[in-house]
Design an enzyme around this catalytic site. Structure first.
Site, PDB file in Angstrom:
ATOM      1  N   GLY A 219       0.818  -1.204   0.000  1.00 44.51           N
ATOM      2  CA  GLY A 219       0.000   0.000   0.000  1.00 44.51           C
ATOM      3  C   GLY A 219       0.852   1.255   0.000  1.00 44.51           C
ATOM      4  N   VAL A 220       0.195   2.403  -0.121  1.00 45.75           N
ATOM      5  CA  VAL A 220       0.929   3.660  -0.235  1.00 45.75           C
ATOM      6  C   VAL A 220       1.615   4.038   1.076  1.00 45.75           C
ATOM      7  CG1 VAL A 220      -1.107   5.074   0.313  1.00 45.75           C
ATOM      8  CG2 VAL A 220       0.772   6.065  -1.008  1.00 45.75           C
ATOM      9  N   ASP A 221       1.029   3.705   2.225  1.00 48.47           N
ATOM     10  CA  ASP A 221       1.595   4.127   3.504  1.00 48.47           C
ATOM     11  C   ASP A 221       2.950   3.472   3.767  1.00 48.47           C
ATOM     12  OD1 ASP A 221      -0.728   5.631   3.942  1.00 48.47           O
ATOM     13  OD2 ASP A 221      -1.727   3.933   4.892  1.00 48.47           O
ATOM     14  N   SER A 222       3.024   2.174   3.637  1.00 45.21           N
ATOM     15  CA  SER A 222       4.303   1.497   3.864  1.00 45.21           C
ATOM     16  C   SER A 222       5.304   1.846   2.771  1.00 45.21           C
ATOM     17  CB  SER A 222       4.102  -0.011   3.955  1.00 45.21           C
ATOM     18  OG  SER A 222       3.503  -0.537   2.795  1.00 45.21           O
TER      19      SER A 222
ATOM     20  N   CYS B 273      -3.146  -9.287  15.909  1.00 48.02           N
ATOM     21  CA  CYS B 273      -2.240  -9.537  14.783  1.00 48.02           C
ATOM     22  C   CYS B 273      -0.970  -8.706  14.909  1.00 48.02           C
ATOM     23  CB  CYS B 273      -2.954  -9.233  13.469  1.00 48.02           C
ATOM     24  SG  CYS B 273      -2.005  -9.677  11.997  1.00 48.02           S
TER      25      CYS B 273
ATOM     26  N   CYS C  56      -8.209  -6.709   7.047  1.00 43.76           N
ATOM     27  CA  CYS C  56      -7.657  -7.353   5.854  1.00 43.76           C
ATOM     28  C   CYS C  56      -8.452  -8.589   5.456  1.00 43.76           C
ATOM     29  CB  CYS C  56      -6.187  -7.699   6.060  1.00 43.76           C
ATOM     30  SG  CYS C  56      -5.867  -9.004   7.278  1.00 43.76           S
TER      31      CYS C  56
END
EC number: 2.8.1.13
Length: 409
Positions: A44-47, A127, A237
């Site tokens: 994703g864009v955040d990581s 998690c 998720c």
């Protein structure tokens, strides 16, 4: 032999897009000690931006993706492909760790069991503690001798060695790292991180903690990252993987019809499984009644969904078990806190009183328990969800809601 330190991204202007990005880069550049890190990449864009900022700041970065489920979806093949593509763009190594068995045992199986017992579990915090950070740190230290990991979470950590002063908190916070909310109130993920340990906080970096989601998108586009315009995944998720939470539950739990009843036992409808309901729910009950009804209890033994009008649905007290005190030591007497009982709900004022732990909590090495009495009635206190305790934007601790009651009960 370790790979060479990657060169800074040459196609990026040296003028950060916003002051928040400039502050994040400066903090990373001035980080004390060894600047080597494994970045958890979901695709994703955040990581992705977290990795890019660390590379730009001159860190030696390696990408790490946990393979959690088979098939398509953010946690599966689609995410793996995008994570690998980001590492290729940034010219950093990419590694994949197969964590499917652990995820199935620790998250999926426990989630299904919780729904069968009539609670609404919170898999994300479990998690983070039992799968993601445990697996990332274990791999990084054993395989690459890396002692820090970074992720794209919207949260902040005030490490005890930071030059910035720590926040004054109710309770003993001496010598502790402090977990703080992300500055973007709409994206803050500290609620899901309350169960991390001090040992984990010491080794974790959240590069996006000072950024808003809009700034993340803007900066990702400035870097030309392939994930800059990627659509948001769902909060859970598993829902993203199966298409919806209902589809996930239908895959694991057979339909089991039961009654929807008022608190006096009057039958007002039928359901196809208590797992499809949650405390506080009003819409989608399938019940025609003279006034709106809210779910107030899920009775797994009788397979009943218990509902009530809003005037009867409020609760002002609950018991929280398996408490993890993260930014302060366990208090010995009552303290005033702000509490968040759902990810999307705001904090509310409450008094927290430590009480004796159950034998089950003690056996699980989670010996802290408390009672929360809210200043105002609440309508979505749900067994299985987390109650997270705050002082301003600092996370004091949190635990799982075990019992709902009124102050007099």
């Amino acid at each position: 032999m370790q790979p060479p330190i990657p060169a800074p991204l040459k196609h990026v202007s040296r003028t950060p897009a916003t002051p928040a990005v400039a502050k994040a880069l400066t903090r990373l550049q001035c980080w004390p000690g060894e600047q080597r890190v494994a970045v958890g990449l979901s695709g994703g864009v955040d990581s992705s931006l977290s990795a890019a900022l660390l590379v730009e700041a001159g860190w030696q970065v390696e990408g790490l993706t946990l393979w959690l489920m088979s098939g398509k979806g953010a946690c599966c093949s689609d995410g793996l492909i995008d994570a690998a593509g980001i590492c290729e763009q940034l010219k950093i190594p990419h590694h994949v760790v197969d964590s499917r068995a652990t995820f199935q045992a620790e998250i999926v199986d426990q989630l299904v069991q919780g729904y069968q017992q009539g609670v609404t579990p919170l898999p994300c915090s479990r998690c983070n503690r039992s799968v993601k950070f445990a697996a990332m740190l274990s791999w990084a230290e054993k395989e690459r001798q890396l002692h820090r990991v970074a992720t794209g979470h919207y949260a902040r950590i005030r490490h005890r060695e930071d030059p910035e002063p720590q926040q004054a908190l109710p309770g003993d916070s001496s010598g502790r790292h402090q977990l703080l909310r992300g500055l973007d109130q709409n994206k803050d993920q500290s609620y899901f991180l309350y169960d991390l340990s001090q040992d984990v906080l010491a080794k974790v970096i959240f590069p996006l903690g000072e950024l808003t989601k809009a700034e993340t998108r803007q900066e990702a586009e400035r870097y030309g990252l392939r994930t800059a315009k990627k659509a948001e995944s769902q909060d859970l998720c598993l829902a993203d993987h199966y298409g919806s939470m209902k589809a996930f539950l239908d895959n694991y739990l057979p339909a089991r019809q039961g009654e929807i009843v008022l608190q006096d036992g009057k039958v007002v409808g039928e359901h196809d499984g208590i797992e499809h309901f949650t405390i506080g729910q009003r819409k989608g009950l399938g019940v025609a009644w003279r006034e709106p009804l809210h779910v107030v209890q899920l009775d797994a033994t009788a397979n009943r969904v218990i509902v009530a009008p809003r005037a009867e649905a409020g609760r002002d007290s609950c018991v929280v078990g398996a408490v993890n005190w993260i930014s302060i030591a366990p208090p010995s007497s009552a303290i005033d806190v702000e509490v968040q009982v759902r990810y999307r709900s705001g904090p509310v004022a409450a008094q927290l009183i430590p009480i004796e732990a159950t034998a089950e909590d003690i056996a699980a090495d989670r010996p802290h328990r408390c009672r929360l009495t809210f200043n105002e009635e609440q309508f979505s206190i749900t067994p299985g969800q987390a109650a997270v305790f705050y002082a301003a934007d600092a996370v004091l601790g949190g635990g799982l809601i075990q019992q709902i009651n009124t102050a007099s009960s």
